[in-house]
Design a protein around this motif. Structure first.
Motif, PDB file in Angstrom:
ATOM      1  N   GLY A 144      -9.509  17.317 -23.372  1.00  0.00           N
ATOM      2  CA  GLY A 144      -9.011  17.263 -24.736  1.00  0.00           C
ATOM      3  C   GLY A 144      -7.504  17.408 -24.818  1.00  0.00           C
ATOM      4  O   GLY A 144      -6.825  16.702 -25.582  1.00  0.00           O
ATOM      5  N   ARG A 145      -6.941  18.301 -23.995  1.00  0.00           N
ATOM      6  CA  ARG A 145      -5.489  18.481 -24.002  1.00  0.00           C
ATOM      7  C   ARG A 145      -4.772  17.251 -23.471  1.00  0.00           C
ATOM      8  O   ARG A 145      -3.680  16.915 -23.933  1.00  0.00           O
ATOM      9  CB  ARG A 145      -5.126  19.727 -23.190  1.00  0.00           C
ATOM     10  N   ALA A 146      -5.383  16.572 -22.497  1.00  0.00           N
ATOM     11  CA  ALA A 146      -4.791  15.324 -22.014  1.00  0.00           C
ATOM     12  C   ALA A 146      -4.764  14.277 -23.124  1.00  0.00           C
ATOM     13  O   ALA A 146      -3.787  13.528 -23.262  1.00  0.00           O
ATOM     14  CB  ALA A 146      -5.562  14.798 -20.807  1.00  0.00           C
TER      15      ALA A 146
ATOM     16  N   ASP B 197      -4.511  14.953 -26.251  1.00  0.00           N
ATOM     17  CA  ASP B 197      -3.409  15.376 -27.120  1.00  0.00           C
ATOM     18  C   ASP B 197      -2.068  14.902 -26.566  1.00  0.00           C
ATOM     19  O   ASP B 197      -1.188  14.455 -27.317  1.00  0.00           O
ATOM     20  CB  ASP B 197      -3.391  16.900 -27.260  1.00  0.00           C
ATOM     21  N   ARG B 198      -1.898  14.998 -25.236  1.00  0.00           N
ATOM     22  CA  ARG B 198      -0.634  14.566 -24.631  1.00  0.00           C
ATOM     23  C   ARG B 198      -0.455  13.056 -24.788  1.00  0.00           C
ATOM     24  O   ARG B 198       0.661  12.573 -24.990  1.00  0.00           O
ATOM     25  CB  ARG B 198      -0.591  14.962 -23.147  1.00  0.00           C
TER      26      ARG B 198
ATOM     27  N   ALA C  58       0.851  20.464 -15.999  1.00  0.00           N
ATOM     28  CA  ALA C  58       0.148  20.573 -17.285  1.00  0.00           C
ATOM     29  C   ALA C  58      -0.944  21.643 -17.256  1.00  0.00           C
ATOM     30  O   ALA C  58      -1.748  21.723 -18.177  1.00  0.00           O
ATOM     31  CB  ALA C  58      -0.459  19.222 -17.672  1.00  0.00           C
TER      32      ALA C  58
ATOM     33  N   ASP D 101     -11.921  21.220 -21.987  1.00  0.00           N
ATOM     34  CA  ASP D 101     -10.699  21.473 -22.750  1.00  0.00           C
ATOM     35  C   ASP D 101      -9.492  20.787 -22.109  1.00  0.00           C
ATOM     36  O   ASP D 101      -8.561  20.372 -22.818  1.00  0.00           O
ATOM     37  CB  ASP D 101     -10.430  22.977 -22.857  1.00  0.00           C
ATOM     38  N   MET D 102      -9.489  20.673 -20.799  1.00  0.00           N
ATOM     39  CA  MET D 102      -8.394  19.997 -20.110  1.00  0.00           C
ATOM     40  C   MET D 102      -8.399  18.510 -20.429  1.00  0.00           C
ATOM     41  O   MET D 102      -7.349  17.876 -20.476  1.00  0.00           O
ATOM     42  CB  MET D 102      -8.485  20.236 -18.605  1.00  0.00           C
TER      43      MET D 102
END
Length: 291
Positions: free
Chosen positions: A223-225, A227-228, A138, A220-221
């Motif tokens: 936040g992206r998690a 999202d996942r 990821a 940001d990592m």
């Protein structure tokens, strides 16, 4: 009084679970860890990598969900021998594990014991590193290395005895403590990470794991998690927020074993030689709404 520091990091963590494939999906697809399970053991043990070390988190197939062991790293053979003598002198049973067991863990030398709650503690030196770069499926990078895996929070029924064990026997430092009646939480450090271990008193679910924390290098990592997680049809168990003591901006995700995993960035680093322990009466600056 300054305590001798025998431990330098939380080096690895092991769990057991009947949901090994769910852990594989969660660990790689949501958290961004690298699956480094060996082909002959992939159906019985999942191993996950997060940095230059060969592995950091293991999940073995089993009927019980929960903690199997914590791996505490020492600096050398001499440091480990001193720790073993110290534990024995304080009345703790210590087992010298076989060279085969040490190789299975990927370490040079391995001993084991138990804390007053019965949690298995492993003490070692000489961890193995992988010559190939860590590859996150990821695109995540983690704060690990010399600081270790992250931190783990344990609910305890033997709060006073566990504090004695970790602080006065193993030499962990008290970073701070949180009073939220009827619970008291002590946050303990072994290096510059604000805490590698926390102990919760007064929890009816004790003894058990409250959560494990992993720290990506950028918010940001995190936040992206999230999202996942949403893309998978699930949602975080606790939303984004900042803690008052270690300043971490994090969310909490539900693991396949039922305990939470804190996923956060920007954790406070301390100087263990000069850090002053403080008391907090709240756990957050903002956020961390429960769903």
């Amino acid at each position: 009084m300054k305590q001798d520091r025998y431990i330098r990091a939380l080096g690895y963590v092991g769990f057991t679970s009947a949901r090994l494939e769910d852990w594989r999906t969660f660990g790689t697809g949501i958290l961004g860890l690298q699956d480094v399970s060996t082909a002959d053991a992939a159906e019985t043990e999942l191993r996950l990598r997060m940095d230059e070390r060969s592995w950091r988190i293991a999940v073995a197939a089993g009927a019980e969900e929960g903690l199997a062991y914590l791996g505490w790293e020492t600096a050398s053979h001499d440091a480990l021998a001193t720790l073993v003598d110290h534990l024995t002198a304080h009345g703790f049973d210590v087992v010298e594990e076989t060279p085969t067991s040490a190789r299975q863990r990927g370490v040079a030398e391995l001993y084991s014991s138990h804390d007053p709650d019965g949690n298995r503690m492993e003490f070692y030196w000489g961890p193995s590193a992988d010559p190939d770069p860590f590859h996150s499926p990821a695109g995540v990078e983690f704060v690990a290395g010399a600081l270790g895996v992250g931190h783990i929070v344990l609910r305890t029924v033997e709060f006073d005895a566990c504090n004695e064990f970790y602080r006065n026997v193993l030499g962990f430092g008290l970073s701070d403590y949180l009073i939220m009646p009827p619970r008291l939480i002590n946050f303990l450090h072994v290096n510059e990470r604000h805490h590698s271990l926390a102990l919760i008193q007064g929890d009816p679910a004790a003894p058990s794991v409250s959560h494990l924390m992993l720290e990506p290098t950028h918010v940001d990592m995190v936040g992206r998690a999230m999202d996942r997680v949403h893309a998978s049809g699930a949602k975080p168990s606790v939303g984004l927020g900042r803690h008052v003591n270690d300043r971490m901006i994090s969310c909490y995700l539900e693991t396949p074993s039922g305990f939470r995993l804190e996923y956060g960035a920007g954790g406070l680093l301390i100087d263990p030689a000069t850090h002053i322990s403080t008391n907090h009466t709240g756990d957050k600056v903002w956020g961390h709404q429960r769903y």
